[in-house]
Design an enzyme around this catalytic site. Structure first.
Site, mmCIF file in Angstrom:
data_model
loop_
_atom_site.group_PDB
_atom_site.id
_atom_site.type_symbol
_atom_site.label_atom_id
_atom_site.label_comp_id
_atom_site.label_asym_id
_atom_site.label_seq_id
_atom_site.Cartn_x
_atom_site.Cartn_y
_atom_site.Cartn_z
ATOM 1 N N LYS B 80 7.628 -3.672 1.875
ATOM 2 C CA LYS B 80 8.823 -3.008 1.999
ATOM 3 C C LYS B 80 10.035 -4.081 1.513
ATOM 4 C CE LYS B 80 11.973 -1.457 5.954
ATOM 5 N NZ LYS B 80 12.009 -1.383 7.401
ATOM 6 N N SER B 155 13.366 3.205 9.261
ATOM 7 C CA SER B 155 13.384 2.782 7.649
ATOM 8 C C SER B 155 12.431 2.402 6.943
ATOM 9 C CB SER B 155 14.586 1.628 8.031
ATOM 10 O OG SER B 155 13.713 0.384 8.571
ATOM 11 N N SER B 179 11.378 1.622 13.154
ATOM 12 C CA SER B 179 11.244 1.750 11.728
ATOM 13 C C SER B 179 9.997 1.640 11.150
ATOM 14 C CB SER B 179 12.344 0.791 11.288
ATOM 15 O OG SER B 179 13.577 1.245 11.454
#
Lengths: 102, 508, 484
Positions: B80, B155, B179
């Protein structure tokens, strides 16, 4: 408890955010909506309850771990450059910012 | 179709790599091609073939040496874009850091690298981890591989999309309010958020410091274990990192040992492997807001657990809804302070037009941050400001303690694990309902309490819903502190009895 | 109208650790800009603070030294404000629960002992430095350079109660605090390098009024002289302002040494809302009693304990004891001198250290560590006064010779070489007295008439005849005897 235009300007100033008048008006509207959501907290009776900063502090003893006082050697030019490589404005080994008059 | 998808687990891929039936370079090359072919998903933000192939070659060298090769040598993963990396840029999906190159690696990144994993690049996400649809990225939304007009969740949207589309064997994500769990659920993959403090936050760009925790996303629980175990462990550079977990050293191996022990226990129990397990099902998770298709899939999953011998117990988590305002006071408060460092002075976006320092700072920040980030900074600044600190921030921290107590009460006498939905609905359409930010916040209702309490929790696929294309539904499994190994073993048992985790979206 | 000045001091002391408070960067002074700042000090994304044990240890030492309560649990808090020399745009400090609570500092002003209570002392990180030379930015704008070497240096902020009532008291307090932190070794006290910085909170009120007046804060004064002048100016400014019908505004001011005045600081004019909250990156600091005991056991004898010992065991006055315990080098020097003398002569040693030695050091601007006359040598000189070989007056002459290295600095050798031995032979003295009495009949008459001054002048005459080398006590005794 409702947020005024004055409040929005104060918060924006504190947070170093620049809002246009329209953005400011929209922010005021949104923040008031958010305040309505958050207001539910006020109604909760929390007498006798301590605030909790670390999520595990009720489960086990959480205290600050300390580091021994040992220094990393002064950086070489190469190391300094690597750390400052992303700076938008530099003069030799200094970061540059527009001057503040004190 | 990338080469690694011919292997249904990291373990079988490892075997092939060690037997040299496939090389790390082949896997990496094939994965990079696939990533480019699926650029439409916008899962990746930065790809650098040279960096990836260098890692692959290094893995191949280790694999040549035989059995000494580390456990993940050659396995293609991605990170990420909230984890700082030395080779690839790190943007946090924000204009603020569009050109930022970190001089150091996040601990999570270096641990996986030391374990031999090969990074395919950096994955899209919501800006500074703020959002639940990956629509708050400065570089365009990521798309759900099951339906490209649907959000992948957030997210860690890019992470879940990449795994669901088969572009990576696993991906790292971060979970502050859901997330990792939520995008995993919406993309039909598995994800886990470990106990707060078990995985280092060093190098993870901070959003809500007392909530943030890194976690892997992969196709099933066994692969999650392969990634989570080496990621975990005490890190002296993170003062919130724990040295011990209920008396056991916080180090790689702990979670693995716990998994093996639980799995053995289940094996030994014969045809009812989960006999004796009490599953707490909170009534508050099945209220009016839960969509019927999600409810159905989750109920079916619970029934599966029952068929495996578990007992379902009705419990109450009375402050489930209160978790929303509690979280949305604490997280923005911490974020407003964490994001103060982005001022255009030492790195990051600096405005071009300004007449003095104050203007430079304000303009740089306003230009660099997207609307959701600005919104949360404003909220956070407000609740910490003079006159409001007690009523909002302190009050929220008190309610937080009450929420922790609610979970502890449930675990103390009533159940061993808690299960329920991850999200109230399946993935929504990209672009829907962007005018009301609070509506998105309300959808976090089932995941926020866990984050506030720092408990471990995971999402496993358990069915489909939606009115058009089938969209995945996830089951949330919540454990008590430090039980991540056990949770993974439970999930694994479920995945032995079901095949939701094997479903793949139709590829274009 | 009689006015009273009320002063409180906040002192920032840089702690003498090797590494910074939250990062392992070096704290060494004088390095090339930004070569002692790592990703934590530069607040790069993803960096986190980890607390330095040495900083905490020094805070504990300070707390013990001032008799304060060392908090078993204290919290680090974020003080949020934007400034280019503050990389995170928040400072990690302590707010509601500091590590040291209470305590007091005692010192002498004009010979009178005063005690000032401390409110607290807490740990925090220092900011970087702004270099206000005229640099040019990327758009041609006038720019300031930022050096983050200092950012993250550990500070102990020591806050006094507003109990000082004059600039002299404030300076005496500051000096005593300075001595103490240097004594303990927790701070090098180098004010030019910014290791010890005082902020003075100054207000005035009519004498007898209970409420405090509005105070202004004078920031970052880095010399005792400037501290005194700044406070005097500010007090006068406030009094004149009020007497002219104005009101004092609570504000931050800077002292301008060139103009000898204080000036309002425009940039800090914003009403500051620091939005303090506990730093979520740093769990609570726990200090166990065992650690406090360990630190206590390893500490040097504290100045106030030494002071007490000097007064009680060695018989010194409170004032002398205080003077001798201003710094460790001086007290060491004194103790070693006294130790080399027979019992009960500590007072003599004190007089010499505070008198001749101190004067000579001041004349040559030397520290006592660089005194050419070592304690044992001084003791040997004092021993010659005690045993009557020389008088106190002659001893000063010998001391000067020792200082310049005559006869290798050896007291006995100098006395011998210069023939300075005191004449103690009663016969010889008696003869000299007879001569003087014979030569000064008028003085003798005056003395017999009751004039004490005449006696002194006769003594003077005898000493002159003896070229200063007669034993004064014997001259006195014999003269009295002969005069009847």
């Amino acid at each position: 408890m409702s947020i005024t235009e004055h409040d929005v300007n104060r918060i924006a100033r504190l947070a170093r955010i620049e809002l246009s008048p329209e953005q400011s008006a929209r922010a005021q509207h949104e923040l008031n909506g958010i305040l309505d959501l958050i207001a539910q907290l006020q109604a909760v009776d929390t007498s006798g309850i301590e605030p909790m900063a670390h999520p595990l502090s009720a489960h086990q003893d959480i205290h600050l771990r300390l580091r021994p006082d040992v220094a990393w050697p002064t950086h070489t030019e190469a190391e300094r450059k690597a750390l400052m490589a992303n700076s938008p404005a530099r003069h030799d080994s200094l970061f540059l910012v527009p001057t503040v008059i004190e | 179709m990338p080469l690694h998808n011919e292997f249904d687990s990291i373990a079988s891929l490892r075997e092939a790599l060690r037997a040299r039936r496939v090389s790390a370079r082949e896997l990496a090359t094939s994965a990079l091609e696939a990533a480019h072919a699926r650029a439409d998903l916008n899962a990746f933000l930065h790809i650098d073939a040279d960096l990836t192939l260098a890692e692959a070659d290094a893995a191949d060298r280790l694999l040549e040496q035989g059995a000494q090769a580390p456990a993940l040598a050659g396995v293609p993963i991605a990170h990420k874009d909230l984890f700082v990396t030395q080779g690839w840029r790190t943007t946090a999906a924000s204009k603020m850091l569009a050109q930022y190159k970190s001089p150091f690696d996040a601990t999570v990144v270096s641990r996986l690298q030391n374990a031999g994993a090969v990074s395919l690049g950096k994955l899209n996400c919501d800006e500074f981890a703020m959002g639940s649809g990956n629509e708050n990225s400065a570089f365009g939304p990521a798309r759900n591989p099951w339906d490209p007009d649907a959000v992948p969740g957030g997210s860690s949207g890019g992470s879940a999309a990449a795994v669901a589309a088969g572009l990576a064997m696993g991906a790292t994500g971060t979970d502050t309010g859901g997330s990792v769990r939520q995008p995993s659920a919406l993309c039909g993959v598995s994800g886990i958020k470990p106990t707060y403090g078990t995985v280092s936050r060093y190098g993870m760009i901070a959003y809500g410091s007392s909530l943030d925790q890194a976690g892997p996303i992969a196709r099933h629980a066994r692969d999650l274990l392969e990634l989570l175990d080496p990621m975990s462990g005490f890190d002296p550079r993170d003062a919130t990192s724990l040295e011990a977990c209920d008396g056991q050293k916080n180090e790689p191996g702990r979670i693995h040992a716990q998994f093996v022990s639980a799995a053995r226990e289940f094996d030994a129990a014969g045809s009812q492997p989960l006999k004796g397990l009490r599953i707490g099902v909170p009534g508050e998770f099945f209220g009016a807001g839960l969509a019927p298709d999600v409810a159905t899939a989750v109920e079916a999953a619970l029934a599966t657990f029952e068929s495996l011998g578990a007992e379902r117990v009705a419990i109450s988590l009375p402050r489930t809804e209160l978790a929303i305002p509690t979280y949305y006071v604490i997280a923005p408060a911490e974020a407003s302070s964490n994001l103060s460092r982005y001022d255009g002075v030492r790195y990051g976006h600096r405005a071009q037009q300004y007449s003095d320092l104050g203007e430079m700072t304000s303009r740089s920040r306003t230009e660099g941050f997207g609307p959701e980030v600005l919104r949360r900074i404003m909220v956070g600044t407000y609740v910490l400001s003079h006159g409001y600190y007690d009523a909002y921030y302190l009050q929220a921290q008190r309610v937080r303690r009450m929420i922790v107590n609610d979970f502890q009460q449930a675990f103390a006498g009533q159940c061993d694990v808690i299960m329920g939905p991850v999200t109230p609905t399946v993935a929504k359409r990209i672009g829907d309902n962007r005018e009301d930010p609070v509506a998105d916040w309300l959808a976090d209702i089932y995941t926020l309490g866990v984050s506030l309490a720092g408990l471990p929790a995971m999402s496993v696929p358990c069915g489909f819903g939606g009115s058009g294309k089938p969209l995945p539904v996830g089951l949330q499994i919540i454990g008590n502190y430090f039980s991540e190994g056990r949770l993974l073993a439970l999930a694994d048992r479920f995945q032995q009895a079901t095949d939701w985790h094997q479903r793949k979206p139709e590829l274009a | 109208m009689e006015w009273e000045i009320v002063i409180g001091l906040e002192t920032h002391t840089q702690l003498s650790t090797q590494s910074k408070i939250f990062s392992d960067s070096s704290t060494r002074f004088g390095a090339e800009p930004n070569t002692q700042a790592n990703e934590v000090d530069m607040a790069l994304p993803g960096s986190l603070p980890v607390l330095n044990k040495g900083a905490v240890e020094r805070a504990i030492q300070f707390g013990l030294a001032v008799g304060a309560h060392v908090a078993p649990l204290s919290i680090f808090a974020r003080k949020n404000y934007f400034y280019p020399d503050l990389p995170k745009n928040y400072q990690i400090s302590q707010y509601e629960i500091p590590v040291v609570q209470g305590g007091s500092i005692s010192f002498f002003v004009d010979g009178v002992e005063k005690t000032v209570n401390l409110t607290r002392a807490h740990l925090e990180e220092d900011a970087g430095k702004s270099l206000h030379e005229d640099f040019t930015g990327p758009h041609g704008e006038s720019s300031t350079g930022i050096d983050l070497n200092r950012a993250g240096t550990p500070l102990l902020e020591i806050v006094s109660e507003p109990e000082m009532r004059s600039a002299a008291e404030a300076v005496a307090y500051a000096r005593a605090l300075h001595s103490l932190v240097v004594w303990l070794g927790i701070c090098d006290g180098n004010m030019q390098e910014g290791s010890f910085r005082c902020d003075a909170n100054v207000s005035v009120r009519p004498k007898g009024q209970k409420e405090f007046g509005t105070r202004s804060e004078i920031k970052n004064v880095n010399s005792f002289r400037f501290l005194e002048r700044a406070i005097l100016f500010e007090a006068r400014r406030q009094i004149e302002l009020i007497e002219d019908g104005g009101t004092v505004v609570q504000e931050t001011r800077l002292y301008d040494a060139d103009r000898d005045e204080t000036r309002s600081m425009r940039s800090k004019e914003d009403a500051h809302d620091y939005r303090y909250f506990p730093d979520p990156d740093l769990p609570p600091l726990v200090i166990a009693p065992e650690w406090i005991e360990q630190v206590r056991a390893a500490m040097p004898e504290l100045p106030r304990h030494k002071r007490e010992r000097f007064e009680q065991a060695l018989g010194l006055t409170a004032y002398d004891a205080a003077q001798l315990t201003m710094d460790r080098d001086t007290s060491d020097y004194f103790e070693r001198t006294a130790a080399a003398l027979p019992n009960g002569q500590a007072k003599l040693a004190a007089n010499w250290v505070l008198g001749e030695v101190s004067a000579a050091l001041n004349r040559e601007e030397r520290e006592i560590g660089a005194c050419p006359v070592k304690p044992t040598a001084l003791a040997s000189l004092i021993a010659r006064i005690i045993d009557g070989t020389i008088s106190n007056k002659i001893a000063r002459e010998v001391f000067a010779a020792m200082w310049s290295g005559e006869q290798g600095g050896d007291a006995d050798a100098i006395i011998e070489a210069r023939g300075l031995k005191q004449i103690s032979d009663t016969g010889a003295i008696g003869a000299m007295i007879d001569e003087v009495l014979a030569a000064n009949p008028a003085a003798v008459e005056e003395y017999r008439a009751g004039k004490q001054k005449a006696f002194n002048s006769l003594v003077g005459q005898v000493m002159k005849a003896a070229k200063g080398k007669a034993n004064p006590q014997q001259v006195n005794d014999l003269l009295r005897q002969k005069l009847g």
